[in-house]
Design an enzyme around this catalytic site. Structure first.
Site, PDB file in Angstrom:
ATOM      1  N   SER A  34       0.829  -1.218   0.000  1.00 55.91           N
ATOM      2  CA  SER A  34       0.000   0.000   0.000  1.00 55.91           C
ATOM      3  C   SER A  34       0.857   1.259   0.000  1.00 55.91           C
ATOM      4  CB  SER A  34      -0.928  -0.005   1.216  1.00 55.91           C
ATOM      5  OG  SER A  34      -0.169  -0.137   2.407  1.00 55.91           O
ATOM      6  N   ASN A  83      -1.680  -2.040  13.096  1.00 55.03           N
ATOM      7  CA  ASN A  83      -3.127  -1.806  13.082  1.00 55.03           C
ATOM      8  C   ASN A  83      -3.480  -0.515  13.824  1.00 55.03           C
ATOM      9  OD1 ASN A  83      -3.059  -4.278  11.908  1.00 55.03           O
ATOM     10  ND2 ASN A  83      -3.992  -5.395  13.610  1.00 55.03           N
ATOM     11  N   THR A 121     -40.650  25.885  -9.282  1.00 52.15           N
ATOM     12  CA  THR A 121     -40.845  24.540  -8.741  1.00 52.15           C
ATOM     13  C   THR A 121     -41.143  23.691  -9.968  1.00 52.15           C
ATOM     14  OG1 THR A 121     -43.245  24.715  -8.433  1.00 52.15           O
ATOM     15  CG2 THR A 121     -41.876  25.434  -6.584  1.00 52.15           C
ATOM     16  N   HIS A 122     -40.720  22.463  -9.972  1.00 47.84           N
ATOM     17  CA  HIS A 122     -40.854  21.585 -11.152  1.00 47.84           C
ATOM     18  C   HIS A 122     -40.192  22.207 -12.391  1.00 47.84           C
ATOM     19  CE1 HIS A 122     -44.083  19.409  -8.901  1.00 47.84           C
ATOM     20  NE2 HIS A 122     -44.333  20.634  -8.466  1.00 47.84           N
ATOM     21  N   SER A 168     -15.543  24.898 -28.197  1.00 48.37           N
ATOM     22  CA  SER A 168     -15.761  23.631 -28.893  1.00 48.37           C
ATOM     23  C   SER A 168     -14.741  23.516 -30.019  1.00 48.37           C
ATOM     24  CB  SER A 168     -17.184  23.615 -29.459  1.00 48.37           C
ATOM     25  OG  SER A 168     -17.248  22.824 -30.616  1.00 48.37           O
ATOM     26  N   LYS A 227     -19.477  28.279 -29.502  1.00 46.93           N
ATOM     27  CA  LYS A 227     -19.733  27.659 -28.204  1.00 46.93           C
ATOM     28  C   LYS A 227     -18.902  28.232 -27.058  1.00 46.93           C
ATOM     29  CE  LYS A 227     -22.067  24.553 -27.299  1.00 46.93           C
ATOM     30  NZ  LYS A 227     -21.969  23.113 -27.626  1.00 46.93           N
ATOM     31  N   ASN A 257     -18.766  26.722 -23.288  1.00 44.37           N
ATOM     32  CA  ASN A 257     -19.344  25.633 -22.491  1.00 44.37           C
ATOM     33  C   ASN A 257     -18.989  25.734 -21.003  1.00 44.37           C
ATOM     34  OD1 ASN A 257     -20.417  24.459 -24.835  1.00 44.37           O
ATOM     35  ND2 ASN A 257     -18.513  23.340 -25.229  1.00 44.37           N
ATOM     36  N   GLU A 269     -20.051  21.366 -15.211  1.00 45.78           N
ATOM     37  CA  GLU A 269     -20.419  20.011 -15.645  1.00 45.78           C
ATOM     38  C   GLU A 269     -19.525  18.960 -14.985  1.00 45.78           C
ATOM     39  OE1 GLU A 269     -21.038  19.735 -20.059  1.00 45.78           O
ATOM     40  OE2 GLU A 269     -20.841  21.904 -19.878  1.00 45.78           O
ATOM     41  N   TYR A 323      -8.917  -6.134  13.038  1.00 44.25           N
ATOM     42  CA  TYR A 323      -8.383  -5.688  11.750  1.00 44.25           C
ATOM     43  C   TYR A 323      -8.397  -6.819  10.720  1.00 44.25           C
ATOM     44  CZ  TYR A 323      -5.235  -4.010   8.132  1.00 44.25           C
ATOM     45  OH  TYR A 323      -4.716  -3.626   6.925  1.00 44.25           O
ATOM     46  N   GLN A 339      -7.409  -2.028   4.272  1.00 47.15           N
ATOM     47  CA  GLN A 339      -6.435  -1.232   3.532  1.00 47.15           C
ATOM     48  C   GLN A 339      -7.122  -0.467   2.395  1.00 47.15           C
ATOM     49  OE1 GLN A 339      -2.314  -2.631   3.056  1.00 47.15           O
ATOM     50  NE2 GLN A 339      -2.793  -2.864   0.892  1.00 47.15           N
ATOM     51  N   LYS A 343      -8.318   3.611   2.342  1.00 47.02           N
ATOM     52  CA  LYS A 343      -7.550   4.827   2.056  1.00 47.02           C
ATOM     53  C   LYS A 343      -7.735   5.374   0.649  1.00 47.02           C
ATOM     54  CE  LYS A 343      -4.276   2.763   4.306  1.00 47.02           C
ATOM     55  NZ  LYS A 343      -5.227   2.036   5.162  1.00 47.02           N
TER      56      LYS A 343
END
Ligand code: ARG
Length: 456
Positions: free
Chosen positions: A23, A110, A155-156, A277, A283, A285, A290, A317, A322, A325
Site C-alpha cells: 500500500s 493496526n 418549482t418543477h 468547442s 460555443k 461551455n 459540468e 483488523y 487497507q 484509504k
C-alpha cells in the site's frame, strides 16, 4: 528487502502477491502523520521507562531526519516496502541501528494505520472547512449585490413566484453552512486516539495512552482496543459528508449550466471558467460546472466502496481495511478540487438582471399574489384560486400577461377586483410584501445575509 515479519516463513512472498499487498504507493501520503505518531509513541515509551533518554534522543533525531529528508525529496519512498509504517521503521533502523527496533514496542501497525488516517483526515477536514467557508463568502458576496435583482423562482422547473437572486443564492449558503457543521460534528466523534490498542487486545506494558492522545490533540483515547483498530466509522461519516457537499455543488452546477444557456441567460460565466468547442465556433461551455456535477458520482462511489468493504469483515483488523484509504483520499481530493474551482467561478460570474426580470414577466408568477389579493378582501382562498386560474387560462389563450387584462375584464370574474390590483401584482410588490421569516422579502433577505455573516 527482508520482511520484518519474515521469521516464521520459509519462502519469500511472490512478487505478484507482494505488489498486490503493498500500500506504500498510496499510504505514503500519511508519512508526516506516521512519523509524528511514532515520535509521540517514543516519548511515551521513555516516560514509562521502556526507552532510556538516550534511546529516545536517537529515535527522535532519526525520525526528524527522515521527516526532513522526505519533505525535501532527498529521501525517496522505497516502493518495495509493504506500507508507510514498515518503510519508516526500516529507514529508522537503517539510520540509527538496533535502537530503531525498539520503537515498535507496545504498538501494532493496526494501531498505526488507524492513528495515521485519523490524523490525516482531521487535517484534511479543516482544509475543506476553510474552502467551504470561502465558497459561502463568495456566494454571499454575489447575493449582497443582488438583493433587488428579481428573478423567477421555480418549482418543477416551471416559473412559480418572483424571488430575488440574493434569496436564491442564500439557499446555497444555508446548505453549505450545514456542510460545515456536519464536518465539525464528525470530527467530534473521530477525535480519539487508537494508538496503543496493540493489534487488538491491549498490552502488558505500562503504557500511557492518554499522554500520546493529548500530545496529538485528541480529546481522549478509544475506549475499547478491539474497536480502536476496527473502527472506520469516521471514514464513512466523512465520506457521507463529502457526498452531501458534492450533491449540493452538483445542484448548484446544474443551475449554473441552465442559467448560462441561451434559453435562460441569467448569468454569463467568465471566459476563464468556460471552454470552447473544437468544431462549433460560437460555443462557450460551462465545463467546470459540468465536471463538478460529473465528479459527484465518484464521491458517492467512494462512500459505497467503504460501506461495502466494511459490511462483512469480522473484528478486529482485516486486510480488507487497507481499501479504506484510496477511497477516502479520492473523495477528499475530489471535493477539494471541486471547491477550489467553484469559488472563483462564482466570484467572476456576471448576473444579467434584465434577463431575469424579463423571464419573471412571463409565466404568471404573480398569480398567487392575485389570488391573495382577493382572499385579503374576503374571498375564500380556494375560490380566489379558481377565479385566478380561469383568468390565467384566458391570458394563455389570448397571449397576455395578468397586468394586460383590463379592470373591466377582471370585474367579469369578480366584483372584488379594484384598480389597486395592478400595484399589488407588480413583481416588486410581490417580493416586497413577503414578510414571513425566511421569505424572499427584502427585510427577510437582509436578515438571512446577517445570519450567514454571523456563521462565518
Ligand atoms: N497497510 C495496512 C493498511 O493500510 C496497514 C495495517 C497492516 N496491518 C496488518 N496487520 N497487516 O491497512
Amino acid at each position: 528487502m527482508d520482511k520484518m515479519w519474515a521469521g516464521r516463513f520459509e519462502k519469500a512472498t511472490d512478487k505478484v502477491a507482494d505488489d498486490f499487498n503493498s500500500s506504500i504507493h498510496f499510504d505514503k501520503k500519511m508519512y508526516k502523520q506516521d512519523i509524528r505518531g511514532s515520535m509521540e509513541h517514543a516519548n511515551m515509551l521513555c516516560k514509562v521507562g521502556i526507552l532510556t533518554e538516550e534511546e529516545l534522543g536517537k529515535i527522535y533525531s532519526g525520525l526528524s531526519g527522515i521527516l526532513e529528508d522526505l519533505n525535501s525529496g532527498e529521501l525517496e519512498f522505497d516502493m518495495n516496502a509493504e506500507d508507510i509504517h514498515m518503510f519508516v521503521e526500516a529507514e529508522l533502523t537503517k539510520r540509527i541501528g538496533d535502537i530503531g527496533k525498539k520503537l515498535h514496542t507496545a504498538r501494532s501497525r493496526n494501531d498505526q494505520v488507524a492513528l495515521d488516517l485519523r490524523l490525516y483526515m482531521r487535517d484534511e477536514v479543516f482544509e475543506i472547512i476553510t474552502l467551504l467557508k470561502k465558497l459561502i463568502a463568495s456566494t454571499l458576496g454575489v447575493a449582497k449585490n443582488n438583493t433587488r435583482t428579481i428573478m423567477p423562482g421555480y418549482t418543477h422547473l416551471q416559473r412559480a413566484q418572483p424571488i430575488t437572486f440574493a434569496h436564491h443564492l442564500l439557499a446555497y449558503c444555508m446548505m453549505l453552512l450545514r456542510d460545515v457543521s456536519r464536518l465539525y460534528d464528525a470530527v467530534l466523534r473521530m477525535n480519539y486516539s487508537p494508538l496503543g490498542s496493540c493489534a487488538l487486545a491491549g498490552t502488558t506494558y505500562p503504557t500511557d495512552r492518554d499522554m500520546v492522545a493529548e500530545a496529538l490533540n485528541f480529546d481522549g483515547v478509544t475506549m475499547n482496543s478491539i474497536d480502536g483498530v476496527s473502527d472506520r466509522d469516521y471514514c464513512v461519516e466523512l465520506e457521507a459528508a463529502f457526498a452531501i457537499i458534492m450533491m449540493h455543488l452538483s445542484r448548484f452546477s446544474e443551475e449554473i449550466i441552465l442559467w448560462s444557456s441561451w434559453e435562460f441567460k441569467f448569468i454569463e460565466l467568465d471566459d476563464a471558467y468556460t471552454t470552447g468547442s473544437s468544431i462549433m465556433p460560437q460555443k462557450k461551455n460551462p465545463d467546470m460546472a459540468e465536471l463538478v456535477r460529473g465528479k459527484t458520482g465518484r464521491v458517492y462511489g467512494d462512500l459505497m466502496a467503504t460501506l461495502t468493504m466494511l459490511k462483512g469483515i469480522p473484528l478486529a483488523y482485516n486486510k480488507d481495511m487497507q481499501e479504506d484509504k484510496e477511497a477516502i483520499f479520492d473523495s477528499v481530493e475530489t471535493v477539494k478540487k471541486c471547491l477550489t474551482v467553484f469559488i472563483p467561478m462564482i466570484e467572476t460570474m456576471k448576473p444579467i438582471p434584465e434577463n431575469m426580470y424579463a423571464a419573471s414577466k412571463k409565466g404568471f408568477i404573480n398569480a398567487t399574489d392575485l389570488a391573495d389579493y382577493l382572499t385579503k378582501r374576503g374571498v375564500p382562498f380556494r375560490t380566489s384560486y379558481k377565479i385566478v386560474g380561469t383568468i390565467v387560462g384566458k391570458c394563455v389563450k389570448e397571449g397576455k400577461t395578468l397586468d394586460e387584462i383590463t379592470l373591466d375584464e377582471y370585474k367579469e370574474y369578480s366584483e372584488v377586483f379594484g384598480p389597486d390590483l395592478y400595484d399589488e401584482i407588480s413583481l416588486e410588490s410581490c417580493v416586497g410584501k413577503r414578510i414571513s421569516k425566511g421569505s424572499t422579502g427584502y427585510e427577510s433577505v437582509d436578515e438571512q445575509i446577517r445570519y450567514v455573516e454571523s456563521q462565518l
